[in-house]
Design an enzyme around this catalytic site. Structure first.
Site, PDB file in Angstrom:
ATOM      1  N   ARG A   1      -0.806  -9.830  12.716  1.00 12.71           N
ATOM      2  CA  ARG A   1      -1.407  -8.767  11.893  1.00 12.71           C
ATOM      3  C   ARG A   1      -2.204  -9.374  10.729  1.00 12.71           C
ATOM      4  NH1 ARG A   1       3.858  -5.693  10.554  1.00 12.71           N
ATOM      5  NH2 ARG A   1       2.607  -4.497   9.088  1.00 12.71           N
TER       6      ARG A   1
ATOM      7  N   ARG B   1      10.566  -1.575  11.679  1.00 13.52           N
ATOM      8  CA  ARG B   1       9.389  -1.354  12.523  1.00 13.52           C
ATOM      9  C   ARG B   1       9.300  -2.420  13.604  1.00 13.52           C
ATOM     10  NH1 ARG B   1       4.457  -0.092   8.441  1.00 13.52           N
ATOM     11  NH2 ARG B   1       3.413  -1.473   9.928  1.00 13.52           N
TER      12      ARG B   1
ATOM     13  N   LYS C   1       0.837  -1.221   0.000  1.00 15.81           N
ATOM     14  CA  LYS C   1       0.000   0.000   0.000  1.00 15.81           C
ATOM     15  C   LYS C   1       0.865   1.261   0.000  1.00 15.81           C
ATOM     16  CE  LYS C   1      -2.187  -1.195   3.801  1.00 15.81           C
ATOM     17  NZ  LYS C   1      -1.589  -2.528   4.072  1.00 15.81           N
TER      18      LYS C   1
ATOM     19  N   ARG D   1     -10.192  -0.125   8.378  1.00 16.74           N
ATOM     20  CA  ARG D   1      -9.904  -1.563   8.407  1.00 16.74           C
ATOM     21  C   ARG D   1     -10.816  -2.350   9.329  1.00 16.74           C
ATOM     22  NH1 ARG D   1      -3.999  -0.461   8.415  1.00 16.74           N
ATOM     23  NH2 ARG D   1      -3.129  -2.335   9.242  1.00 16.74           N
TER      24      ARG D   1
HETATM   25  P1  G5P Z   1      -0.038   0.176   8.838  1.00 13.05           P
HETATM   26  O1  G5P Z   1       1.121   1.064   8.899  1.00 13.05           O
HETATM   27  O2  G5P Z   1      -1.213   0.585   8.030  1.00 13.05           O
HETATM   28  P2  G5P Z   1      -0.066  -2.356   7.514  1.00 13.05           P
HETATM   29  O3  G5P Z   1       0.217  -3.526   8.366  1.00 13.05           O
HETATM   30  O4  G5P Z   1      -1.437  -2.276   6.985  1.00 13.05           O
HETATM   31  O5  G5P Z   1       0.524  -1.193   8.370  1.00 13.05           O
HETATM   32  P3  G5P Z   1       2.195  -2.004   6.034  1.00 13.05           P
HETATM   33  O6  G5P Z   1       2.950  -2.984   6.893  1.00 13.05           O
HETATM   34  O7  G5P Z   1       2.512  -0.565   6.150  1.00 13.05           O
HETATM   35  O8  G5P Z   1       0.699  -2.263   6.186  1.00 13.05           O
HETATM   36  P4  G5P Z   1       2.099  -1.813   3.155  1.00 13.05           P
HETATM   37  O9  G5P Z   1       2.070  -0.337   3.259  1.00 13.05           O
HETATM   38  O10 G5P Z   1       0.917  -2.515   2.546  1.00 13.05           O
HETATM   39  O11 G5P Z   1       2.431  -2.509   4.531  1.00 13.05           O
HETATM   40  O12 G5P Z   1       3.357  -2.295   2.328  1.00 13.05           O
HETATM   41  P5  G5P Z   1       4.740  -1.529   1.934  1.00 13.05           P
HETATM   42  O13 G5P Z   1       5.351  -0.925   3.134  1.00 13.05           O
HETATM   43  O14 G5P Z   1       4.512  -0.695   0.719  1.00 13.05           O
HETATM   44  O15 G5P Z   1       5.587  -2.803   1.463  1.00 13.05           O
HETATM   45  C1  G5P Z   1       6.035  -3.745   2.412  1.00 13.05           C
HETATM   46  C2  G5P Z   1       7.503  -4.103   2.132  1.00 13.05           C
HETATM   47  O16 G5P Z   1       7.567  -4.852   0.912  1.00 13.05           O
HETATM   48  C3  G5P Z   1       8.439  -2.884   1.923  1.00 13.05           C
HETATM   49  O17 G5P Z   1       9.720  -3.200   2.424  1.00 13.05           O
HETATM   50  C4  G5P Z   1       8.486  -2.736   0.396  1.00 13.05           C
HETATM   51  O18 G5P Z   1       9.695  -2.098  -0.051  1.00 13.05           O
HETATM   52  C5  G5P Z   1       8.437  -4.203  -0.019  1.00 13.05           C
HETATM   53  N1  G5P Z   1       7.866  -4.469  -1.344  1.00 13.05           N
HETATM   54  C6  G5P Z   1       6.847  -3.829  -1.978  1.00 13.05           C
HETATM   55  N2  G5P Z   1       6.616  -4.399  -3.174  1.00 13.05           N
HETATM   56  C7  G5P Z   1       7.499  -5.447  -3.299  1.00 13.05           C
HETATM   57  C8  G5P Z   1       7.760  -6.431  -4.307  1.00 13.05           C
HETATM   58  O19 G5P Z   1       7.131  -6.464  -5.368  1.00 13.05           O
HETATM   59  N3  G5P Z   1       8.744  -7.332  -4.041  1.00 13.05           N
HETATM   60  C9  G5P Z   1       9.478  -7.316  -2.885  1.00 13.05           C
HETATM   61  N4  G5P Z   1      10.421  -8.242  -2.711  1.00 13.05           N
HETATM   62  N5  G5P Z   1       9.260  -6.402  -1.919  1.00 13.05           N
HETATM   63  C10 G5P Z   1       8.284  -5.486  -2.115  1.00 13.05           C
HETATM   64  O20 G5P Z   1      -0.553  -0.159  10.299  1.00 13.05           O
HETATM   65  C11 G5P Z   1       0.330  -0.515  11.324  1.00 13.05           C
HETATM   66  C12 G5P Z   1      -0.439  -0.708  12.622  1.00 13.05           C
HETATM   67  O21 G5P Z   1      -1.071   0.530  12.985  1.00 13.05           O
HETATM   68  C13 G5P Z   1      -2.363   0.290  13.547  1.00 13.05           C
HETATM   69  C14 G5P Z   1      -2.468  -1.237  13.689  1.00 13.05           C
HETATM   70  O22 G5P Z   1      -1.955  -1.613  14.935  1.00 13.05           O
HETATM   71  C15 G5P Z   1      -1.565  -1.733  12.555  1.00 13.05           C
HETATM   72  O23 G5P Z   1      -1.103  -3.052  12.757  1.00 13.05           O
HETATM   73  N6  G5P Z   1      -3.382   0.842  12.640  1.00 13.05           N
HETATM   74  C16 G5P Z   1      -4.707   0.765  12.840  1.00 13.05           C
HETATM   75  N7  G5P Z   1      -5.436   0.208  13.839  1.00 13.05           N
HETATM   76  C17 G5P Z   1      -6.779   0.296  13.724  1.00 13.05           C
HETATM   77  N8  G5P Z   1      -7.417   0.866  12.666  1.00 13.05           N
HETATM   78  C18 G5P Z   1      -6.713   1.444  11.650  1.00 13.05           C
HETATM   79  N9  G5P Z   1      -7.362   2.010  10.603  1.00 13.05           N
HETATM   80  C19 G5P Z   1      -5.292   1.415  11.724  1.00 13.05           C
HETATM   81  N10 G5P Z   1      -4.324   1.869  10.894  1.00 13.05           N
HETATM   82  C20 G5P Z   1      -3.157   1.517  11.470  1.00 13.05           C
HETATM   83 MG    MG Z   2       2.159   1.055   4.902  1.00  8.78          MG
END
Ligand code: G5P
Ligand code: MG
Length: 223
Positions: free
Chosen positions: A171, A160, A19, A93
Site C-alpha cells: 500500500r 483489517r 486520516k 488518490r
Molecule cells: P483506506 O481505507 O482509505 P488508507 O490505506 O488510505 O486506507 P488508512 O489505513 O485508513 O488509510 P488512516 O485513515 O490514514 O489509514 O489512519 P488511521 O486509521 O486514522 O490511523 C492508523 C492507525 O494509527 C490507527 O490504529 C490509529 O488509532 C493509529 N494512530 C493514529 N495516530 C497515532 C499516533 O499518533 N500514534 C500511534 N501510536 N498511533 C496512532 O483505503 C483502503 C483500501 O481501499 C481502496 C484501496 O485498495 C486501499 O488500499 N481504496 C481505493 N482504491 C482506489 N482509489 C481510491 N480513492 C480508494 N480509496 C480506498
Molecule cells: Mg482511514
C-alpha cells in the site's frame, strides 16, 4: 437552497497517517460531512454487495480499485450532499481521480498528513477497527475502553485484512507511485497545506488552528 457557503476539504496522507483519526476530530468541531472511500468500500464488502465482492481481492492485496469505479461511487455520494460542506478522506488518490473530482467541484483546501513510513508500519499492525462506523483504535495510542469492543456500540472490533506487514508495504508503494503525484496536482492549484510529524496529538493542534482561521463559519455552534 442553502445561503451558507459550502466548503470542500480533502484530507490526504499515506495509509495509516491518521486520516481517519484526524477526520473524527475535525467533524467534532466543524460542520463538515465526512466521506471516507475506504469506509464505503469496506461497508460494501461487509454487506457482500456485488461491488464489494468485486473489489475485495484488490483491497486485500493492497492495490487500488479501478479509477472509474471509485470515481463514480464517490461522485454519486457527493451529489447527495449538494448543500453541505464536506471532508473527503481517501479520495482522490490518483491524478485521474483528482481530475474527475475537479470536473464536478472545486476544492477549497487539501490537508496533507506527512508521516514517515517507518512510523506507519508500526501503527497499522496494532490497529483495530469498528467496521460499521469506521471508528479506529490502536492498542497503544487510543485503546478501546473494553478490549476488543467498540466504545459506542459495544460491538466487536476487527483487524483489517489489508493491515498485514506485506500488504502495508504494498500500500505504501502504491501511495508513492500513484498518490504522491496528486499532492503536486493540488500544490499547483495553491490549495495544499502540509502537516508533518510522527504523532497525531502534535499534528492535530496545527490542523485545528488552520481550519479555525480558514473556515470560521463552519465551526460547530456558529450559525
Ligand atoms: P483506506 O481505507 O482509505 P488508507 O490505506 O488510505 O486506507 P488508512 O489505513 O485508513 O488509510 P488512516 O485513515 O490514514 O489509514 O489512519 P488511521 O486509521 O486514522 O490511523 C492508523 C492507525 O494509527 C490507527 O490504529 C490509529 O488509532 C493509529 N494512530 C493514529 N495516530 C497515532 C499516533 O499518533 N500514534 C500511534 N501510536 N498511533 C496512532 O483505503 C483502503 C483500501 O481501499 C481502496 C484501496 O485498495 C486501499 O488500499 N481504496 C481505493 N482504491 C482506489 N482509489 C481510491 N480513492 C480508494 N480509496 C480506498
Ligand atoms: Mg482511514
Amino acid at each position: 437552497m442553502s445561503l451558507h457557503k459550502i466548503f470542500r476539504v480533502i484530507i490526504m496522507g499515506p495509509p495509516g497517517s491518521g486520516k481517519g483519526t484526524v477526520s473524527a476530530r475535525i467533524i467534532k468541531s466543524f460542520l463538515l460531512k465526512h466521506i471516507s472511500s475506504g469506509d464505503i468500500l469496506r461497508a460494501n464488502i461487509n454487506a457482500k454487495t456485488e461491488l464489494g465482492l468485486l473489489m475485495k481481492s484488490c483491497i486485500d492485496q493492497g492495490q487500488l480499485v479501478p479509477d472509474d469505479v471509485i470515481s463514480r461511487l464517490i461522485l454519486k455520494d457527493l451529489r447527495a450532499l449538494e448543500n453541505s460542506s464536506w471532508l473527503l478522506d481517501g479520495f482522490p488518490r490518483t491524478v485521474s481521480q483528482a481530475e474527475a473530482l475537479e470536473d464536478a467541484y472545486s476544492v477549497d483546501s487539501v490537508l496533507n498528513l506527512n508521516v514517515p513510513f517507518q512510523t506507519i508500519k508500526e501503527r497499522l499492525t496494532s490497529r483495530w477497527t469498528h467496521l460499521p462506523s469506521g471508528r479506529v483504535y490502536n492498542i497503544d495510542f487510543n485503546p478501546p475502553k473494553v478490549p476488543g469492543l467498540d466504545d459506542v456500540t459495544g460491538e466487536p472490533l476487527v483487524q483489517r485484512d489489508d493491515d498485514s506487514p506485506e500488504t502495508v508495504t504494498r500500500r505504501l508503494r502504491s501511495y508513492e507511485t500513484q498518490t504522491e503525484p496528486v499532492l503536486e496536482f493540488y500544490r499547483c492549484k495553491g490549495v495544499l497545506q502540509t502537516f508533518s510529524g510522527t504523532e497525531t496529538n502534535k499534528i492535530w493542534p496545527h490542523v485545528e488552528a488552520f481550519l479555525h482561521k480558514k473556515f470560521p463559519s463552519i465551526q460547530q455552534g456558529v450559525a
